[in-house]
Design an enzyme around this catalytic site. Structure first.
Site, short mmCIF file in Angstrom:
data_model
loop_
_atom_site.label_atom_id
_atom_site.label_comp_id
_atom_site.label_asym_id
_atom_site.label_seq_id
_atom_site.Cartn_x
_atom_site.Cartn_y
_atom_site.Cartn_z
N ASP A 31 -2.27 -91.48 -55.82
CA ASP A 31 -2.66 -92.11 -54.53
C ASP A 31 -3.16 -93.33 -54.85
OD1 ASP A 31 -4.24 -90.75 -51.70
OD2 ASP A 31 -4.79 -93.02 -52.23
N ASN A 88 -5.47 -82.78 -45.06
CA ASN A 88 -5.89 -83.19 -43.82
C ASN A 88 -4.98 -83.07 -42.72
OD1 ASN A 88 -8.44 -83.96 -45.42
ND2 ASN A 88 -7.31 -86.13 -45.78
N VAL A 97 -1.87 -90.56 -42.53
CA VAL A 97 -0.23 -90.72 -42.81
C VAL A 97 0.34 -89.32 -42.13
CG1 VAL A 97 1.56 -90.82 -44.16
CG2 VAL A 97 -0.65 -92.06 -44.81
N HIS A 101 0.94 -83.97 -46.70
CA HIS A 101 0.72 -84.18 -48.17
C HIS A 101 -0.52 -83.39 -48.59
CE1 HIS A 101 -1.16 -87.22 -45.43
NE2 HIS A 101 -2.30 -87.27 -46.42
N HIS A 103 -3.60 -83.26 -50.99
CA HIS A 103 -4.41 -84.14 -52.07
C HIS A 103 -4.76 -83.36 -53.31
CE1 HIS A 103 -5.41 -87.52 -49.42
NE2 HIS A 103 -5.17 -86.66 -48.51
P1 AMP Z 1 -4.76 -89.03 -45.36
O1 AMP Z 1 -5.97 -89.56 -44.97
O2 AMP Z 1 -5.00 -87.25 -45.78
O3 AMP Z 1 -3.39 -88.99 -44.47
O4 AMP Z 1 -4.27 -89.36 -46.92
C1 AMP Z 1 -3.47 -90.40 -46.86
C2 AMP Z 1 -3.39 -90.83 -48.37
O5 AMP Z 1 -2.45 -91.75 -48.53
C3 AMP Z 1 -4.65 -91.77 -48.64
O6 AMP Z 1 -5.54 -91.13 -49.77
C4 AMP Z 1 -4.02 -93.15 -49.21
O7 AMP Z 1 -5.03 -93.68 -50.08
C5 AMP Z 1 -2.79 -92.64 -49.50
N1 AMP Z 1 -1.59 -93.76 -49.65
C6 AMP Z 1 -1.39 -94.62 -48.42
N2 AMP Z 1 -0.43 -95.49 -48.77
C7 AMP Z 1 -0.22 -94.96 -50.18
C8 AMP Z 1 0.97 -95.61 -51.00
N3 AMP Z 1 1.53 -96.74 -50.71
N4 AMP Z 1 0.93 -95.08 -52.23
C9 AMP Z 1 0.18 -93.99 -52.55
N5 AMP Z 1 -0.80 -93.78 -51.75
C10 AMP Z 1 -1.00 -94.05 -50.61
#
Ligand code: AMP
Length: 115
Positions: A31, A88, A97, A101, A103
């Site tokens: 992340d 999430n 996003v 995914h 975590h």
């Molecule tokens: P969520 O809030 O569950 O949608 O988590 C999205 C996650 O994607 C967050 O923890 C971000 O830090 C991570 N994230 C966003 N852009 C990138 C990226 N380019 N590379 C790695 N992680 C990312």
């Protein structure tokens, strides 16, 4: 054709990330904004938006994401101390996003309940 999500671009290596595992179905990478000493994301190559959008035909894929997270935890040596998996879903769930995914968090005592 719909524009690729950020995570589809990561799967296709159009955006560089620190990939720790990949196979035919998923990719696991670090992340960009870690919330624990270990913070990886396990994502399907298939662009399922969120777990609520998954279909019955995605059952094996969903299982694969969890088994992959567990394998990465074991391979990287932090499974024994413990880890947490978080998905999430939607605005109240904290989803930022729109590409499913998992975590994978570890490396410190995690608190409960989450904020
Ligand atoms: P969520 O809030 O569950 O949608 O988590 C999205 C996650 O994607 C967050 O923890 C971000 O830090 C991570 N994230 C966003 N852009 C990138 C990226 N380019 N590379 C790695 N992680 C990312």
């Amino acid at each position: 054709m719909a524009e690729k999500t950020l995570f589809e671009k990561i799967c296709d290596r159009e955006i560089p990330t620190d990939i720790v595992h990949e196979d035919d179905l998923c990719v696991c990478f670090k992340d960009i904004s870690p919330q624990a000493p270990v913070h990886f994301l396990v994502i399907p190559r298939k662009p399922v938006a969120r777990v609520a959008e998954a279909e019955n035909s995605d059952q094996a894929l969903l299982g694969h994401l969890l088994l992959t997270a567990s394998k990465v935890a074991k391979d990287q040596g932090f499974a024994e101390n413990g880890f947490r998996l978080v998905i999430n879903n939607g605005p109240d769930g904290g989803e930022a996003v729109p590409h499913l995914h998992v975590h994978l968090l570890a490396g410190r005592q995690l608190e409960w309940p989450p904020g």
